[in-house]
Design a protein around this motif. Structure first.
Motif, PDB file in Angstrom:
ATOM      1  N   THR A 216       0.701  -1.163  -0.110  1.00  0.00           N
ATOM      2  CA  THR A 216       0.071   0.075  -0.174  1.00  0.00           C
ATOM      3  C   THR A 216       0.927   1.133   0.087  1.00  0.00           C
ATOM      4  N   ALA A 217       2.040   1.040   0.760  1.00  0.00           N
ATOM      5  CA  ALA A 217       2.929   2.407   0.527  1.00  0.00           C
ATOM      6  C   ALA A 217       3.461   2.632  -0.814  1.00  0.00           C
ATOM      7  N   GLU A 218       3.594   1.525  -1.603  1.00  0.00           N
ATOM      8  CA  GLU A 218       4.290   1.721  -3.059  1.00  0.00           C
ATOM      9  C   GLU A 218       3.033   2.284  -3.831  1.00  0.00           C
ATOM     10  N   PHE A 219       1.870   1.687  -3.444  1.00  0.00           N
ATOM     11  CA  PHE A 219       0.550   2.034  -4.186  1.00  0.00           C
ATOM     12  C   PHE A 219       0.369   3.608  -3.943  1.00  0.00           C
ATOM     13  N   ASN A 220       0.679   4.110  -2.627  1.00  0.00           N
ATOM     14  CA  ASN A 220       0.232   5.305  -2.343  1.00  0.00           C
ATOM     15  C   ASN A 220       1.561   6.489  -3.064  1.00  0.00           C
ATOM     16  N   ARG A 221       2.833   6.063  -2.888  1.00  0.00           N
ATOM     17  CA  ARG A 221       3.697   6.718  -3.514  1.00  0.00           C
ATOM     18  C   ARG A 221       3.619   6.834  -5.019  1.00  0.00           C
ATOM     19  N   ASN A 222       2.932   5.895  -5.776  1.00  0.00           N
ATOM     20  CA  ASN A 222       3.006   5.630  -7.057  1.00  0.00           C
ATOM     21  C   ASN A 222       2.361   6.898  -7.677  1.00  0.00           C
ATOM     22  N   VAL A 223       1.162   7.570  -6.959  1.00  0.00           N
ATOM     23  CA  VAL A 223       0.803   8.742  -7.487  1.00  0.00           C
ATOM     24  C   VAL A 223       1.859  10.009  -7.876  1.00  0.00           C
ATOM     25  N   LEU A 224       3.115   9.984  -7.169  1.00  0.00           N
ATOM     26  CA  LEU A 224       3.943  11.028  -7.372  1.00  0.00           C
ATOM     27  C   LEU A 224       4.509  10.622  -8.773  1.00  0.00           C
ATOM     28  N   ARG A 225       4.701   9.314  -8.873  1.00  0.00           N
ATOM     29  CA  ARG A 225       5.517   8.755 -10.106  1.00  0.00           C
ATOM     30  C   ARG A 225       4.394   9.261 -11.296  1.00  0.00           C
ATOM     31  N   VAL A 226       3.280   9.047 -11.242  1.00  0.00           N
ATOM     32  CA  VAL A 226       2.389   9.622 -12.218  1.00  0.00           C
ATOM     33  C   VAL A 226       2.444  11.130 -12.620  1.00  0.00           C
ATOM     34  N   LEU A 227       2.661  11.910 -11.591  1.00  0.00           N
ATOM     35  CA  LEU A 227       2.785  13.320 -11.624  1.00  0.00           C
ATOM     36  C   LEU A 227       4.411  13.520 -12.384  1.00  0.00           C
ATOM     37  N   ASN A 228       5.154  12.825 -12.018  1.00  0.00           N
ATOM     38  CA  ASN A 228       6.660  12.768 -12.573  1.00  0.00           C
ATOM     39  C   ASN A 228       6.492  12.522 -14.024  1.00  0.00           C
ATOM     40  N   ALA A 229       5.599  11.400 -14.476  1.00  0.00           N
ATOM     41  CA  ALA A 229       5.621  11.064 -15.763  1.00  0.00           C
ATOM     42  C   ALA A 229       4.975  11.678 -16.410  1.00  0.00           C
TER      43      ALA A 229
END
Ligand code: AVJ
Length: 324
Positions: A216-229
């Protein structure tokens, strides 16, 4: 195989790009900073969510599936429909349970999947076409939160909104959403079936949103990867830690990302630069939990009467059937 032109498109061509920009400008400009949870679900986010549904700590998916296995026949008998319209396409393994029950109970002829994601729609169509060759399958790319009025109106229908995703809406947005569905469904035209996770002990709720393995921590941090991408942002994703909180007063779980040090983040695609103080929290999701009487009151306020409510054996997750 199906091509995207099998999908009815109601989304403006640059819908996703525009709404991401709007959400990021509004959310990162607010105090506290927030982002809407719909941006979790890029390819990696969707895969991480699938893994979450299999976690021992994350009971909702199993509980909803059990409720359907136990009660889909009763639900279908109480609400025969020609069309099952699923908000948030049914690529999940739950939809066949409902389709089988509706087909056994009566005149089911059509399944309409509604989602903002073409890939989710195509996956649902592929899977369900195998299982239901005689069914008229339609895929509609639309934002069901704002485009209910564009969706097919013909025949007696059941509108299903499963998975507990109704909990992502804040109370006011939830009121508007339920009202917009009521606007699509007049008396005698059909029913609404909604899956809700129920209020329970924080000792059960919190691990479901903060699993020991850190998925879940990785799922949560993933939204920042979406913004980076998507926006060329330069979030240092691993410098944010996952925080899950039970908000007792609101009766919802909150997921936050906490900056572990001061950061200056640039988002060139939206011409935005933001600062995070050390320890500053960004809220990425609420997941509201419901009480039977409270949800029935919300439905009544939107112009629905509850026909029935069913749960898994342990009463962890509910399916509420309502009619105008
Ligand atoms: C898909 C929105 C229902 O709120 O439980 C899972 C998303 N967030 N783990 C939920 C989610 C953290 C899930 N919904």
């Amino acid at each position: 195989a199906f091509t995207p032109d099998d999908i009815t498109h109601y989304l403006p061509p640059d819908f996703l790009a525009k709404s991401l920009r709007r959400d990021v400008l509004a959310g990162l400009g607010s105090a506290p900073k927030t982002l809407p949870p719909k941006w979790f679900y890029d390819q990696r986010g969707s895969e991480l969510f699938e893994r979450i549904t299999l976690l021992q700590e994350y009971y909702p998916t199993r509980a909803e599936r059990e409720a359907l296995e136990l009660h889909a026949a009763e639900i279908a008998a109480a609400a025969p429909a020609e069309t099952l319209m699923e908000l948030g396409s049914g690529s999940s393994r739950k939809t066949p349970l409902l389709l089988d029950a509706l087909a056994a109970a009566g005149p089911l002829r059509r399944y309409v999947a509604v989602d903002v994601s073409d890939s989710a729609l195509l996956a649902a169509r592929e899977e369900l076409t195998e299982l239901y060759p005689a069914l008229d399958l339609q895929a509609v790319a639309a934002d069901f939160e704002h485009q209910m009025h564009l969706l097919p109106h013909e025949g007696r229908r059941m509108i299903a909104f499963l998975g507990g995703t109704i909990g992502n809406f804040e109370p006011e947005a939830r009121r508007e959403f339920l009202r917009s569905i009521r606007g699509h469904l007049g008396p005698g035209e059909g029913t609404l079936l909604i899956g809700t996770d129920m209020v329970k002990a924080p000792s059960v709720l919190l691990p479901a949103y903060d699993d020991a393995g850190g998925v879940t921590a990785e799922f949560n941090r993933n939204v920042l990867r979406v913004l980076n991408a998507e926006l060329g942002a330069d979030f240092d994703v691993d410098a944010f830690e996952h925080v899950a909180v039970w908000n007792e007063r609101q009766e919802w779980v909150e997921m936050w990302l906490r900056a572990t040090r001061p950061m200056h983040v640039r988002l060139p695609a939206v011409g935005l630069e933001v600062d995070f103080a050390a320890g500053e929290d960004l809220r990425t999701e609420i997941s509201a939990k419901f009480r039977p009487e409270g949800f029935a009151a919300e439905l009544a306020e939107a112009g629905f009467a509850v026909v029935g409510q069913w749960t898994d054996a342990a009463g962890r997750f509910a399916l509420t059937l309502a009619e105008p």
